[in-house]
Design a protein around this motif. Structure first.
Motif, short mmCIF file in Angstrom:
data_model
loop_
_atom_site.label_atom_id
_atom_site.label_comp_id
_atom_site.label_asym_id
_atom_site.label_seq_id
_atom_site.Cartn_x
_atom_site.Cartn_y
_atom_site.Cartn_z
N GLU A 1 0.88 -1.18 0.00
CA GLU A 1 0.00 0.00 0.00
C GLU A 1 0.92 1.23 0.00
OE1 GLU A 1 -3.42 -0.02 -0.28
OE2 GLU A 1 -3.31 -2.19 -0.50
N LYS B 1 -3.59 -11.24 -3.98
CA LYS B 1 -4.98 -11.66 -4.26
C LYS B 1 -5.31 -11.29 -5.70
CE LYS B 1 -7.35 -7.69 -2.05
NZ LYS B 1 -8.53 -7.27 -1.32
N ARG C 1 0.79 -2.31 9.55
CA ARG C 1 0.92 -0.91 9.14
C ARG C 1 1.76 -0.17 10.18
NH1 ARG C 1 -3.78 0.17 5.48
NH2 ARG C 1 -3.97 -1.89 4.54
N ARG D 1 -9.24 3.04 16.40
CA ARG D 1 -9.49 2.12 15.29
C ARG D 1 -8.24 1.76 14.50
NH1 ARG D 1 -12.71 5.75 10.93
NH2 ARG D 1 -11.38 7.56 10.97
N HIS D 2 -7.08 2.15 15.01
CA HIS D 2 -5.84 1.82 14.31
C HIS D 2 -4.96 0.91 15.15
CE1 HIS D 2 -6.93 5.37 11.88
NE2 HIS D 2 -6.37 4.66 10.92
N PHE E 1 -3.21 -5.96 12.28
CA PHE E 1 -4.65 -6.25 12.37
C PHE E 1 -4.99 -7.41 11.45
CE2 PHE E 1 -6.18 -4.46 8.32
CZ PHE E 1 -5.12 -3.65 7.96
N TYR F 1 -3.68 1.44 -8.29
CA TYR F 1 -4.25 0.24 -8.92
C TYR F 1 -5.77 0.30 -9.06
CZ TYR F 1 -4.63 -1.02 -3.94
OH TYR F 1 -4.90 -1.01 -2.59
N HIS F 2 -6.40 1.37 -8.58
CA HIS F 2 -7.85 1.50 -8.75
C HIS F 2 -8.18 1.90 -10.18
CE1 HIS F 2 -9.30 2.08 -4.31
NE2 HIS F 2 -8.53 1.02 -4.47
N ILE G 1 -15.10 0.59 7.60
CA ILE G 1 -14.65 -0.77 7.91
C ILE G 1 -13.95 -1.42 6.71
CG2 ILE G 1 -16.31 -1.29 9.75
CD1 ILE G 1 -17.95 -2.87 7.61
N THR H 1 -12.39 -0.94 2.36
CA THR H 1 -12.15 -0.27 1.07
C THR H 1 -12.23 -1.32 -0.01
OG1 THR H 1 -10.71 1.41 2.03
CG2 THR H 1 -10.45 0.99 -0.31
P1 AMO Z 1 -7.29 -0.07 3.38
O1 AMO Z 1 -5.92 0.43 3.60
O2 AMO Z 1 -8.39 0.93 3.36
O3 AMO Z 1 -7.40 -0.86 2.00
O4 AMO Z 1 -7.62 -1.16 4.49
C1 AMO Z 1 -8.80 -1.90 4.44
C2 AMO Z 1 -9.45 -1.97 5.81
O5 AMO Z 1 -8.53 -2.52 6.75
C3 AMO Z 1 -8.72 -1.93 8.01
N1 AMO Z 1 -7.50 -1.22 8.43
C4 AMO Z 1 -7.05 -1.18 9.68
N2 AMO Z 1 -7.52 -1.70 10.82
C5 AMO Z 1 -6.84 -1.47 11.95
N3 AMO Z 1 -5.69 -0.75 12.01
C6 AMO Z 1 -5.17 -0.20 10.89
N4 AMO Z 1 -4.02 0.49 10.96
C7 AMO Z 1 -5.85 -0.40 9.66
N5 AMO Z 1 -5.63 -0.03 8.39
C8 AMO Z 1 -6.64 -0.54 7.66
C9 AMO Z 1 -9.86 -0.94 7.88
C10 AMO Z 1 -9.82 -0.63 6.41
O6 AMO Z 1 -11.07 -0.18 5.93
N6 AMO Z 1 -5.77 -3.15 -0.28
C11 AMO Z 1 -6.86 -2.32 0.18
C12 AMO Z 1 -8.18 -3.08 0.17
C13 AMO Z 1 -8.68 -3.44 -1.21
O7 AMO Z 1 -8.84 -2.52 -2.03
O8 AMO Z 1 -8.93 -4.62 -1.48
C14 AMO Z 1 -6.56 -1.86 1.60
O9 AMO Z 1 -5.74 -2.40 2.30
O10 AMO Z 1 -11.05 -1.60 8.25
#
Ligand code: AMO
Length: 446
Positions: free
Chosen positions: A176, A201, A220, A228-229, A233, A347-348, A370, A372
């Motif tokens: 990412e 995937k 991350r 929520r971070h 995870f 990549y979108h 929740i 993306t």
């Molecule tokens: P994104 O970065 O939005 O998208 O992550 C997808 C979902 O993962 C969860 N998330 C987290 N949960 C807890 N702590 C974090 N630091 C954290 N970061 C993300 C959230 C978030 O919505 N590759 C794309 C997905 C895709 O397009 O298939 C991606 O990782 O719920």
């Protein structure tokens, strides 16, 4: 080991049973002792008529009765015991209407009497002693709900021809943003912890798998301390071939969630209500869909001006939008669609007639993101141009770009944070509660 789970005692007839678990409380009265015993399934009252002293004519039975009384008097909260006794149904017993009269009690593992956490301990302190914190019935319930939810998702995927994959978490590049990347030494070179199974995937699409899913850790290097971070995870991911647009992905996503929520409500609805005071509802189909531009207008009309300059919603904006959706549609979920290309990864796929917008969405639940998802760009020349536009070096992405050079179907998918879904479903304040062992910038223990 032969034992009966406490939750399975109720239907049994009166008679001899063996139960095992930890001591919750001891009420040591002069003539009678009560122990509340807990296991992973519930709690039961044990009772013992106390023998405090021996007469001159004491026999072996009297001596062992005294020993049992003394053992019970010395039981510390948390000690692990195994008990055999006589089960008796008695409506007068408040706890479940039954009682076990102790015949023998074995202390299998003694606990230090001073418990390091109490009911009013801070969340941080509870996390320091997570194994004790998790003994709370509500904490136990969170992870039983998680099990049911994941099981239902897997079942739905399997029934819909998805293949489960396990992608590597050691990577040669970022998956990412480079900003949130954990780097580690890897023999003579460097490796990175996977931020998302995104590339792999997608690889399953030219590999001819058609539809795939994975439930696995993602990492991350995010220094934030929000509720929520986390730095690690569990990410729920799916990807599928032959989509016309992100609409196909959203349809898969909402059906999957309905399956997950139906299973949770059926199995745990009542106990969730009792433990957390929330009613989990199975969402209705279809979930509302609102383009981001319109979402920003709706939020503004509610009197909230999103302070971000990049054109995205902020957490308060997400809450405001969800409040609107609840009022207007009576729905807890909303797909926010068509994000601007500037705030989405390379990549979108972009709109056919408007390269400024992407075929993408975020899913909000009870006011918080929740998930993306998106349709992916599968034309390699466009993909390279979009990567360059984002300042990425195509050379670093060669292994990924190769996926698009030997035939690849149009495809799309999503990633969803498991702990966030559970936090919002159960009305809890932080993913620290819904993560078995939370990892954050200042937490690597236990
Ligand atoms: P994104 O970065 O939005 O998208 O992550 C997808 C979902 O993962 C969860 N998330 C987290 N949960 C807890 N702590 C974090 N630091 C954290 N970061 C993300 C959230 C978030 O919505 N590759 C794309 C997905 C895709 O397009 O298939 C991606 O990782 O719920």
């Amino acid at each position: 080991m032969t034992r009966t789970l406490i939750k399975n005692l109720a239907p049994l007839p009166d008679g001899t049973v063996t139960v095992a678990g930890w001591v919750d409380t001891v009420r040591d009265q002069k003539k009678v002792q009560f122990v509340i015993l807990r296991d992973e399934s519930g709690a039961v009252q044990l009772v013992n008529p106390a023998t405090r002293e021996l007469g001159d004519d004491a026999d072996d039975a009297a001596r062992s009765a005294l020993a049992l009384t003394e053992t019970i008097s010395g039981l510390a909260h948390g000690s692990m015991v195994r008990v055999t006794g006589e089960l008796k149904h008695d409506e007068r017993v408040k706890l479940g209407g039954l009682e076990v009269k102790i015949a023998s009690l074995e202390v299998v593992s003694e606990a230090i009497p001073e418990t390091p956490i109490a009911e009013d301990s801070s969340l941080d302190k509870r996390l320091d002693w997570r194994f004790l914190d998790l003994r709370r019935p509500e904490a136990n319930l969170i992870f039983r709900v998680q099990t049911t939810f994941e099981h239902a998702l897997r079942t739905w995927w399997v029934e819909n021809d998805f293949i489960e994959i396990h992608t590597p978490k050691l990577m040669a590049s970022a998956s990412e943003s480079r900003a949130e990347l954990f780097e580690l030494e890897y023999f003579e070179g460097k490796a990175y912890l996977s931020q998302s199974p995104q590339f792999f995937k997608q690889m399953a699409q030219p590999a001819g798998f058609g539809r795939v899913f994975e439930i696995a850790p993602a990492f991350r290097a995010d220094p934030s301390f929000t509720s929520r971070h986390a730095t690690e995870f569990t990410s729920i991911d799916a990807e599928m071939s032959w989509v016309d647009s992100h609409e196909d992905v959203m349809q898969m996503h909402e059906q999957l969630l309905v399956a997950g929520f139906t299973a949770v409500v059926e199995k745990h609805g009542a106990e969730i209500e009792a433990a957390f005071g929330v009613t989990v509802a199975v969402p209705s189909l279809p979930f509302p869909r609102i383009p981001l531009a319109e979402a920003l207008e709706l939020v503004k009309a509610r009197g909230y001006e999103v302070p971000r300059t990049d054109g995205d919603l902020d957490p308060e904006g997400e809450r405001q939008l969800s409040a609107h959706v609840r009022e207007a549609f009576g729905h807890d979920f909303v797909f926010v669609t068509d994000y601007a290309a500037g705030i989405r990864p390379f990549y979108h796929m972009r709109h056919e007639g408007d390269a400024g917008l992407t075929n993408s969405y975020d899913l909000l639940y009870n006011g918080t993101e929740i998930s993306t998802g998106a349709q992916r760009e599968h034309r390699v020349d466009v993909l390279i141009a979009q990567a360059k536009e984002k300042g990425l070096e195509p050379e670093e992405l060669e292994f990924y770009l190769d996926f698009f050079r030997y035939g690849v179907p149009p495809h799309g998918g999503f990633g969803m944070g498991l702990a966030r879904v559970l936090m919002l479903m159960l009305g809890l304040g932080s993913i620290r509660e819904t993560t078995y062992l939370f990892r954050g910038p200042t937490r690597l223990l236990p």
